[in-house]
Write a protein that holds these residues in place. Structure first.
Motif, PDB file in Angstrom:
ATOM      1  N   ARG A  99       0.831  -1.212   0.000  1.00  0.00           N
ATOM      2  CA  ARG A  99       0.000   0.000   0.000  1.00  0.00           C
ATOM      3  C   ARG A  99       0.864   1.260   0.000  1.00  0.00           C
ATOM      4  NH1 ARG A  99      -2.692  -3.342   3.896  1.00  0.00           N
ATOM      5  NH2 ARG A  99      -4.464  -4.320   2.928  1.00  0.00           N
ATOM      6  N   ILE A 100       1.796   1.290  -0.930  1.00  0.00           N
ATOM      7  CA  ILE A 100       2.720   2.416  -1.060  1.00  0.00           C
ATOM      8  C   ILE A 100       1.932   3.655  -1.489  1.00  0.00           C
ATOM      9  CG2 ILE A 100       4.704   3.292  -2.350  1.00  0.00           C
ATOM     10  CD1 ILE A 100       5.366   0.955  -0.451  1.00  0.00           C
ATOM     11  N   ASN A 101       2.157   4.760  -0.821  1.00  0.00           N
ATOM     12  CA  ASN A 101       1.498   5.993  -1.247  1.00  0.00           C
ATOM     13  C   ASN A 101       2.503   7.040  -1.713  1.00  0.00           C
ATOM     14  OD1 ASN A 101       2.494   6.561   1.274  1.00  0.00           O
ATOM     15  ND2 ASN A 101       0.701   7.675   1.963  1.00  0.00           N
ATOM     16  N   LYS A 102       3.800   6.737  -1.622  1.00  0.00           N
ATOM     17  CA  LYS A 102       4.834   7.650  -2.107  1.00  0.00           C
ATOM     18  C   LYS A 102       5.999   6.804  -2.603  1.00  0.00           C
ATOM     19  CE  LYS A 102       6.050  12.037  -2.195  1.00  0.00           C
ATOM     20  NZ  LYS A 102       5.375  12.971  -3.041  1.00  0.00           N
ATOM     21  N   CYS A 103       6.543   7.178  -3.766  1.00  0.00           N
ATOM     22  CA  CYS A 103       7.660   6.431  -4.331  1.00  0.00           C
ATOM     23  C   CYS A 103       8.706   7.408  -4.856  1.00  0.00           C
ATOM     24  CB  CYS A 103       7.184   5.531  -5.461  1.00  0.00           C
ATOM     25  SG  CYS A 103       8.520   4.613  -6.253  1.00  0.00           S
ATOM     26  N   TYR A 104       9.961   7.140  -4.504  1.00  0.00           N
ATOM     27  CA  TYR A 104      11.087   7.942  -4.982  1.00  0.00           C
ATOM     28  C   TYR A 104      11.997   7.040  -5.809  1.00  0.00           C
ATOM     29  CZ  TYR A 104       9.670  11.265  -1.409  1.00  0.00           C
ATOM     30  OH  TYR A 104       8.956  12.146  -0.635  1.00  0.00           O
ATOM     31  N   TYR A 105      12.413   7.550  -6.955  1.00  0.00           N
ATOM     32  CA  TYR A 105      13.288   6.799  -7.866  1.00  0.00           C
ATOM     33  C   TYR A 105      14.568   7.608  -8.043  1.00  0.00           C
ATOM     34  CZ  TYR A 105      14.649   4.150 -12.050  1.00  0.00           C
ATOM     35  OH  TYR A 105      15.304   3.362 -12.964  1.00  0.00           O
ATOM     36  N   PHE A 106      15.675   7.041  -7.579  1.00  0.00           N
ATOM     37  CA  PHE A 106      16.973   7.713  -7.642  1.00  0.00           C
ATOM     38  C   PHE A 106      17.755   7.161  -8.826  1.00  0.00           C
ATOM     39  CE2 PHE A 106      15.512   7.869  -3.335  1.00  0.00           C
ATOM     40  CZ  PHE A 106      15.905   9.116  -2.874  1.00  0.00           C
ATOM     41  N   SER A 107      18.229   8.068  -9.690  1.00  0.00           N
ATOM     42  CA  SER A 107      18.936   7.629 -10.898  1.00  0.00           C
ATOM     43  C   SER A 107      19.825   8.749 -11.420  1.00  0.00           C
ATOM     44  CB  SER A 107      17.914   7.257 -11.983  1.00  0.00           C
ATOM     45  OG  SER A 107      18.561   6.889 -13.178  1.00  0.00           O
ATOM     46  N   GLY A 108      20.744   8.349 -12.277  1.00  0.00           N
ATOM     47  CA  GLY A 108      21.492   9.335 -13.043  1.00  0.00           C
ATOM     48  C   GLY A 108      20.565   9.920 -14.088  1.00  0.00           C
ATOM     49  N   ASN A 109      20.816  11.150 -14.480  1.00  0.00           N
ATOM     50  CA  ASN A 109      19.963  11.813 -15.462  1.00  0.00           C
ATOM     51  C   ASN A 109      20.495  11.527 -16.867  1.00  0.00           C
ATOM     52  OD1 ASN A 109      18.072  13.379 -16.678  1.00  0.00           O
ATOM     53  ND2 ASN A 109      18.802  15.319 -15.886  1.00  0.00           N
ATOM     54  N   PHE A 110      20.031  10.431 -17.440  1.00  0.00           N
ATOM     55  CA  PHE A 110      20.467  10.021 -18.771  1.00  0.00           C
ATOM     56  C   PHE A 110      19.410  10.420 -19.795  1.00  0.00           C
ATOM     57  CE2 PHE A 110      22.260   6.953 -15.746  1.00  0.00           C
ATOM     58  CZ  PHE A 110      23.610   7.126 -16.014  1.00  0.00           C
ATOM     59  N   SER A 111      19.828  11.153 -20.816  1.00  0.00           N
ATOM     60  CA  SER A 111      18.872  11.644 -21.811  1.00  0.00           C
ATOM     61  C   SER A 111      18.175  10.500 -22.552  1.00  0.00           C
ATOM     62  CB  SER A 111      19.566  12.573 -22.806  1.00  0.00           C
ATOM     63  OG  SER A 111      20.620  11.912 -23.462  1.00  0.00           O
ATOM     64  N   LYS A 112      18.847   9.357 -22.705  1.00  0.00           N
ATOM     65  CA  LYS A 112      18.229   8.235 -23.430  1.00  0.00           C
ATOM     66  C   LYS A 112      17.082   7.598 -22.632  1.00  0.00           C
ATOM     67  CE  LYS A 112      21.662   4.908 -21.865  1.00  0.00           C
ATOM     68  NZ  LYS A 112      22.727   4.021 -22.234  1.00  0.00           N
ATOM     69  N   GLN A 113      16.959   7.934 -21.354  1.00  0.00           N
ATOM     70  CA  GLN A 113      15.884   7.391 -20.525  1.00  0.00           C
ATOM     71  C   GLN A 113      14.754   8.382 -20.283  1.00  0.00           C
ATOM     72  OE1 GLN A 113      18.262   6.036 -17.134  1.00  0.00           O
ATOM     73  NE2 GLN A 113      17.609   3.964 -17.656  1.00  0.00           N
ATOM     74  N   LYS A 114      14.751   9.475 -21.023  1.00  0.00           N
ATOM     75  CA  LYS A 114      13.743  10.517 -20.819  1.00  0.00           C
ATOM     76  C   LYS A 114      12.325   9.969 -20.909  1.00  0.00           C
ATOM     77  CE  LYS A 114      12.298  15.144 -21.920  1.00  0.00           C
ATOM     78  NZ  LYS A 114      11.289  15.059 -20.900  1.00  0.00           N
ATOM     79  N   LYS A 115      12.050   9.106 -21.880  1.00  0.00           N
ATOM     80  CA  LYS A 115      10.704   8.535 -22.024  1.00  0.00           C
ATOM     81  C   LYS A 115      10.328   7.710 -20.795  1.00  0.00           C
ATOM     82  CE  LYS A 115      10.545   8.404 -27.044  1.00  0.00           C
ATOM     83  NZ  LYS A 115      10.432   7.564 -28.237  1.00  0.00           N
ATOM     84  N   ASP A 116      11.288   6.925 -20.290  1.00  0.00           N
ATOM     85  CA  ASP A 116      11.035   6.136 -19.084  1.00  0.00           C
ATOM     86  C   ASP A 116      10.772   7.042 -17.892  1.00  0.00           C
ATOM     87  OD1 ASP A 116      11.370   3.732 -20.425  1.00  0.00           O
ATOM     88  OD2 ASP A 116      13.508   3.614 -19.948  1.00  0.00           O
ATOM     89  N   PHE A 117      11.556   8.109 -17.763  1.00  0.00           N
ATOM     90  CA  PHE A 117      11.370   9.045 -16.659  1.00  0.00           C
ATOM     91  C   PHE A 117      10.000   9.709 -16.731  1.00  0.00           C
ATOM     92  CE2 PHE A 117      16.243   9.781 -16.510  1.00  0.00           C
ATOM     93  CZ  PHE A 117      16.406   8.640 -15.740  1.00  0.00           C
ATOM     94  N   ASP A 118       9.593  10.091 -17.944  1.00  0.00           N
ATOM     95  CA  ASP A 118       8.271  10.706 -18.121  1.00  0.00           C
ATOM     96  C   ASP A 118       7.157   9.735 -17.712  1.00  0.00           C
ATOM     97  OD1 ASP A 118       9.458  13.026 -19.033  1.00  0.00           O
ATOM     98  OD2 ASP A 118       9.121  12.575 -21.162  1.00  0.00           O
ATOM     99  N   LEU A 119       7.321   8.479 -18.100  1.00  0.00           N
ATOM    100  CA  LEU A 119       6.324   7.470 -17.761  1.00  0.00           C
ATOM    101  C   LEU A 119       6.277   7.219 -16.252  1.00  0.00           C
ATOM    102  CD1 LEU A 119       4.219   5.696 -19.065  1.00  0.00           C
ATOM    103  CD2 LEU A 119       5.961   3.953 -19.411  1.00  0.00           C
ATOM    104  N   LEU A 120       7.443   7.196 -15.616  1.00  0.00           N
ATOM    105  CA  LEU A 120       7.480   7.026 -14.161  1.00  0.00           C
ATOM    106  C   LEU A 120       6.734   8.159 -13.463  1.00  0.00           C
ATOM    107  CD1 LEU A 120      11.153   5.839 -13.583  1.00  0.00           C
ATOM    108  CD2 LEU A 120       9.075   4.561 -13.026  1.00  0.00           C
ATOM    109  N   GLN A 121       6.923   9.373 -13.965  1.00  0.00           N
ATOM    110  CA  GLN A 121       6.215  10.513 -13.371  1.00  0.00           C
ATOM    111  C   GLN A 121       4.711  10.376 -13.551  1.00  0.00           C
ATOM    112  OE1 GLN A 121       8.519  13.759 -15.178  1.00  0.00           O
ATOM    113  NE2 GLN A 121       9.110  14.333 -13.093  1.00  0.00           N
ATOM    114  N   LYS A 122       4.272   9.833 -14.683  1.00  0.00           N
ATOM    115  CA  LYS A 122       2.839   9.606 -14.890  1.00  0.00           C
ATOM    116  C   LYS A 122       2.295   8.583 -13.899  1.00  0.00           C
ATOM    117  CE  LYS A 122       2.584  10.921 -19.717  1.00  0.00           C
ATOM    118  NZ  LYS A 122       2.338  10.499 -21.097  1.00  0.00           N
ATOM    119  N   TYR A 123       3.152   7.640 -13.476  1.00  0.00           N
ATOM    120  CA  TYR A 123       2.768   6.649 -12.471  1.00  0.00           C
ATOM    121  C   TYR A 123       2.771   7.251 -11.066  1.00  0.00           C
ATOM    122  CZ  TYR A 123       2.653   2.245 -15.130  1.00  0.00           C
ATOM    123  OH  TYR A 123       2.325   1.226 -15.973  1.00  0.00           O
ATOM    124  N   GLY A 124       3.168   8.506 -10.941  1.00  0.00           N
ATOM    125  CA  GLY A 124       3.185   9.160  -9.642  1.00  0.00           C
ATOM    126  C   GLY A 124       4.492   9.019  -8.884  1.00  0.00           C
TER     127      GLY A 124
END
Length: 84
Positions: free
Chosen positions: A51-76
């Motif tokens: 029953r997670i209500n908050k999630c933090y994702y720690f990563s390097g800022n890689f431009s090739k993963q921008k789509k994945d990052f955008d999708l993660l943000q859509k997941y909250g």
């Protein structure tokens, strides 16, 4: 607190559970144990099980993963990105 595969879940109260994902540790551990994972299925699993209500994702800022990052943000998911 639960910790495995670069993922930490801080169980505070029944409705205030926080998930922390360290992308580098998750990827290295999965590679070491020859595991394949779907990050989005993993998120759904933890959200349902703990029953997670908050999630933090720690990563390097890689431009090739921008789509994945955008999708993660859509997941909250809150992204904590570090320039590399």
């Amino acid at each position: 607190m639960v910790w495995c595969l670069g993922i930490m879940i801080k169980i505070m109260h029944k409705n205030k559970n926080v998930l922390y994902i360290d992308a580098a540790n998750l990827m290295i551990t999965a590679k070491e144990f020859r595991l394949e994972y779907d990050l989005f299925q993993l998120l759904l699993y933890f959200k349902d099980k703990y029953r997670i209500n908050k999630c933090y994702y720690f990563s390097g800022n890689f431009s090739k993963q921008k789509k994945d990052f955008d999708l993660l943000q859509k997941y909250g998911v809150d992204l904590i990105l570090k320039e590399v």
